[in-house]
Write a protein that holds these residues in place. Structure first.
Motif, PDB file in Angstrom:
ATOM      1  N   THR A  60       0.819  -1.228   0.000  1.00 43.21           N
ATOM      2  CA  THR A  60       0.000   0.000   0.000  1.00 43.21           C
ATOM      3  C   THR A  60       0.846   1.269   0.000  1.00 43.21           C
ATOM      4  O   THR A  60       0.308   2.364  -0.120  1.00 43.21           O
ATOM      5  N   ASP A  61       2.162   1.143   0.113  1.00 44.36           N
ATOM      6  CA  ASP A  61       3.048   2.314   0.181  1.00 44.36           C
ATOM      7  C   ASP A  61       3.391   2.841  -1.208  1.00 44.36           C
ATOM      8  O   ASP A  61       3.524   2.076  -2.162  1.00 44.36           O
ATOM      9  N   THR A  62       3.567   4.158  -1.300  1.00 49.03           N
ATOM     10  CA  THR A  62       4.116   4.787  -2.503  1.00 49.03           C
ATOM     11  C   THR A  62       5.169   5.790  -2.060  1.00 49.03           C
ATOM     12  O   THR A  62       5.104   6.331  -0.960  1.00 49.03           O
ATOM     13  N   LEU A  63       6.123   6.036  -2.943  1.00 51.84           N
ATOM     14  CA  LEU A  63       7.213   6.943  -2.636  1.00 51.84           C
ATOM     15  C   LEU A  63       7.508   7.788  -3.865  1.00 51.84           C
ATOM     16  O   LEU A  63       7.823   7.246  -4.930  1.00 51.84           O
ATOM     17  N   GLN A  64       7.372   9.110  -3.742  1.00 53.50           N
ATOM     18  CA  GLN A  64       7.732  10.022  -4.829  1.00 53.50           C
ATOM     19  C   GLN A  64       9.253  10.131  -4.835  1.00 53.50           C
ATOM     20  O   GLN A  64       9.854  10.483  -3.814  1.00 53.50           O
ATOM     21  N   VAL A  65       9.883   9.792  -5.965  1.00 52.31           N
ATOM     22  CA  VAL A  65      11.342   9.727  -5.994  1.00 52.31           C
ATOM     23  C   VAL A  65      11.880   9.961  -7.405  1.00 52.31           C
ATOM     24  O   VAL A  65      11.174   9.746  -8.391  1.00 52.31           O
ATOM     25  N   LYS A  66      13.138  10.391  -7.458  1.00 47.65           N
ATOM     26  CA  LYS A  66      13.874  10.511  -8.722  1.00 47.65           C
ATOM     27  C   LYS A  66      15.099   9.617  -8.584  1.00 47.65           C
ATOM     28  O   LYS A  66      15.843   9.722  -7.609  1.00 47.65           O
ATOM     29  N   VAL A  67      15.295   8.729  -9.549  1.00 50.99           N
ATOM     30  CA  VAL A  67      16.377   7.746  -9.444  1.00 50.99           C
ATOM     31  C   VAL A  67      17.209   7.712 -10.723  1.00 50.99           C
ATOM     32  O   VAL A  67      16.676   7.851 -11.823  1.00 50.99           O
ATOM     33  N   ALA A  68      18.513   7.528 -10.553  1.00 47.73           N
ATOM     34  CA  ALA A  68      19.426   7.329 -11.677  1.00 47.73           C
ATOM     35  C   ALA A  68      19.732   5.843 -11.744  1.00 47.73           C
ATOM     36  O   ALA A  68      20.073   5.229 -10.738  1.00 47.73           O
ATOM     37  N   SER A  69      19.574   5.267 -12.929  1.00 53.32           N
ATOM     38  CA  SER A  69      19.779   3.830 -13.081  1.00 53.32           C
ATOM     39  C   SER A  69      20.165   3.516 -14.519  1.00 53.32           C
ATOM     40  O   SER A  69      20.503   4.410 -15.291  1.00 53.32           O
ATOM     41  N   LYS A  70      20.069   2.231 -14.853  1.00 60.51           N
ATOM     42  CA  LYS A  70      20.344   1.759 -16.208  1.00 60.51           C
ATOM     43  C   LYS A  70      19.152   0.921 -16.660  1.00 60.51           C
ATOM     44  O   LYS A  70      18.588   0.156 -15.879  1.00 60.51           O
ATOM     45  N   ILE A  71      18.765   1.059 -17.923  1.00 62.08           N
ATOM     46  CA  ILE A  71      17.643   0.286 -18.466  1.00 62.08           C
ATOM     47  C   ILE A  71      18.106  -1.139 -18.752  1.00 62.08           C
ATOM     48  O   ILE A  71      19.105  -1.347 -19.444  1.00 62.08           O
ATOM     49  N   VAL A  72      17.353  -2.120 -18.231  1.00 66.19           N
ATOM     50  CA  VAL A  72      17.643  -3.533 -18.486  1.00 66.19           C
ATOM     51  C   VAL A  72      17.026  -3.939 -19.822  1.00 66.19           C
ATOM     52  O   VAL A  72      17.702  -4.481 -20.690  1.00 66.19           O
ATOM     53  N   ASP A  73      15.727  -3.693 -19.974  1.00 68.61           N
ATOM     54  CA  ASP A  73      15.045  -3.990 -21.236  1.00 68.61           C
ATOM     55  C   ASP A  73      13.812  -3.121 -21.386  1.00 68.61           C
ATOM     56  O   ASP A  73      13.370  -2.474 -20.446  1.00 68.61           O
ATOM     57  N   VAL A  74      13.298  -3.088 -22.625  1.00 70.22           N
ATOM     58  CA  VAL A  74      12.172  -2.236 -23.003  1.00 70.22           C
ATOM     59  C   VAL A  74      11.169  -3.084 -23.765  1.00 70.22           C
ATOM     60  O   VAL A  74      11.554  -3.983 -24.517  1.00 70.22           O
ATOM     61  N   CYS A  75       9.877  -2.784 -23.603  1.00 66.35           N
ATOM     62  CA  CYS A  75       8.829  -3.442 -24.384  1.00 66.35           C
ATOM     63  C   CYS A  75       9.170  -3.319 -25.873  1.00 66.35           C
ATOM     64  O   CYS A  75       9.385  -2.219 -26.368  1.00 66.35           O
ATOM     65  N   GLN A  76       9.206  -4.469 -26.566  1.00 65.24           N
ATOM     66  CA  GLN A  76       9.574  -4.468 -27.977  1.00 65.24           C
ATOM     67  C   GLN A  76       8.375  -4.330 -28.905  1.00 65.24           C
ATOM     68  O   GLN A  76       8.536  -4.333 -30.124  1.00 65.24           O
ATOM     69  N   LYS A  77       7.173  -4.189 -28.336  1.00 63.78           N
ATOM     70  CA  LYS A  77       5.991  -3.945 -29.172  1.00 63.78           C
ATOM     71  C   LYS A  77       5.718  -2.458 -29.335  1.00 63.78           C
ATOM     72  O   LYS A  77       5.461  -1.989 -30.436  1.00 63.78           O
ATOM     73  N   LYS A  78       5.753  -1.702 -28.208  1.00 67.34           N
ATOM     74  CA  LYS A  78       5.426  -0.281 -28.255  1.00 67.34           C
ATOM     75  C   LYS A  78       6.415   0.609 -27.507  1.00 67.34           C
ATOM     76  O   LYS A  78       6.352   1.815 -27.624  1.00 67.34           O
TER      77      LYS A  78
END
Length: 163
Positions: A60-78
């Protein structure tokens, strides 16, 4: 003697200023491709810091945040979702606010800054199979999904991809 000491300090001050100026000129600004809401890269936490926050969150928790990371994978349809690397073989599943923007198909491996809401959710078997299909997984990998999964999730309102 006094004039020599003053002249030495003036020369030293000028040389010091010149060195600092050279460092600033040599520093190259980072360039980003922007998606969604306009955000900046400043004050982003690391992916490892986000992982530690996720570990203490309930569904039930949410956290407003800005994060620096690396993309692992992306949807290949859209390009309608992506996974972010959190370290320790963990990732966060990212969707985009109001389905308002998408990621480039070739963004995997890119460094990003993502702004939005982090939360934990239970993902159904049906959704897991659909995401596996979108990611181009094999039929054997899709068929091996037999239980719902607790996932680290993220609803992004803005994304910067480092060029």
């Amino acid at each position: 003697m006094r004039k020599i000491v003053i002249a030495a300090f003036v020369v030293l001050a000028l040389v010091s200023c010149k060195k600092n100026e050279e460092v600033k000129v040599d520093a190259k600004p980072v360039s980003y491709a922007e998606f969604g809401d306009k955000i900046t890269a400043d004050k982003a936490i690391s992916s490892e810091e986000l992982l530690e926050k996720y570990k203490t969150m309930k569904e039930t928790d949410t956290l407003q945040v800005k994060v620096a990371s690396k993309i692992v994978d992306v949807c290949q349809k859209k390009g309608c979702w992506m996974n972010l690397d959190l370290g320790n073989e963990e990732s966060a599943f990212v969707k985009f606010k109001d389905y308002g923007f998408f990621m480039p198909f070739n963004a995997a491996g890119s460094e990003v800054v993502v702004n939005g809401k982090a939360f934990v959710e239970l993902t159904s078997i049906e959704d897991l199979k659909e995401y596996a299909k979108d990611a181009g997984k094999s039929q054997a990998a899709i068929d091996s999904i037999v239980a719902p999964e607790k996932k680290y999730s993220f609803m992004a309102d803005g994304v910067l991809i480092k060029k």
